[in-house]
Design a protein around this motif. Structure first.
Motif: not given
Length: 129
Positions: A58-61, A63-68, A75-79
């Motif tokens: 599936g997908s995780v975005t 702030d509009g950017r793909s987690l991948a 990633r650590a700055r966001h969550m």
């Protein structure tokens, strides 16, 4: 206000068993969500996948950017993911745990986290801790 997080069709398999299937949701900045279900329903697995700690389909975005597409630092700055039970046995107070979450926002140093950083104070005040 744009979406901070979008999860679309997320699924996680453990071995041959599908433990999370077809999850879809979105959240905006400042919004609170609850994940509710019985023990073993896949709540923690879902959160680990969304944080990028488990492989998923599936997908995780964010702030509009793909987690991948995000580096580990971005990633650590966001969550962050804090498990219900820590595997580390260090005796840290709440301020020290919150300060650890700021690590991704600073250049690497060998000294410990800044316990008096304004962002730590804001986080503690926002959560009434």
């Amino acid at each position: 206000m744009p979406e901070a997080l979008r999860v679309d069709g997320l699924h996680v398999e453990r071995g041959t068993r599908s433990v999370v299937r077809g999850v879809r949701f979105s959240a905006r900045h400042g919004e609170f969500l609850a994940i509710v279900g019985p023990n073993g329903a896949g709540k923690s697995t879902l959160l680990k996948a969304v944080a990028g700690l488990l492989p998923f389909g599936g997908s995780v975005t964010v702030d509009g950017r793909s987690l991948a597409a995000l580096s580990v630092r971005e990633r650590a700055r966001h969550m962050a993911y804090v498990p219900q039970e820590a595997t580390l046995r260090a005796h840290l107070d709440v301020r020290a745990v919150v300060a650890q979450g700021r690590h991704a926002h600073h250049a690497f140093t060998w000294r410990g986290p800044d316990l008096h950083e304004p962002a730590v104070d804001r986080a503690l005040a926002a959560t009434d801790l």
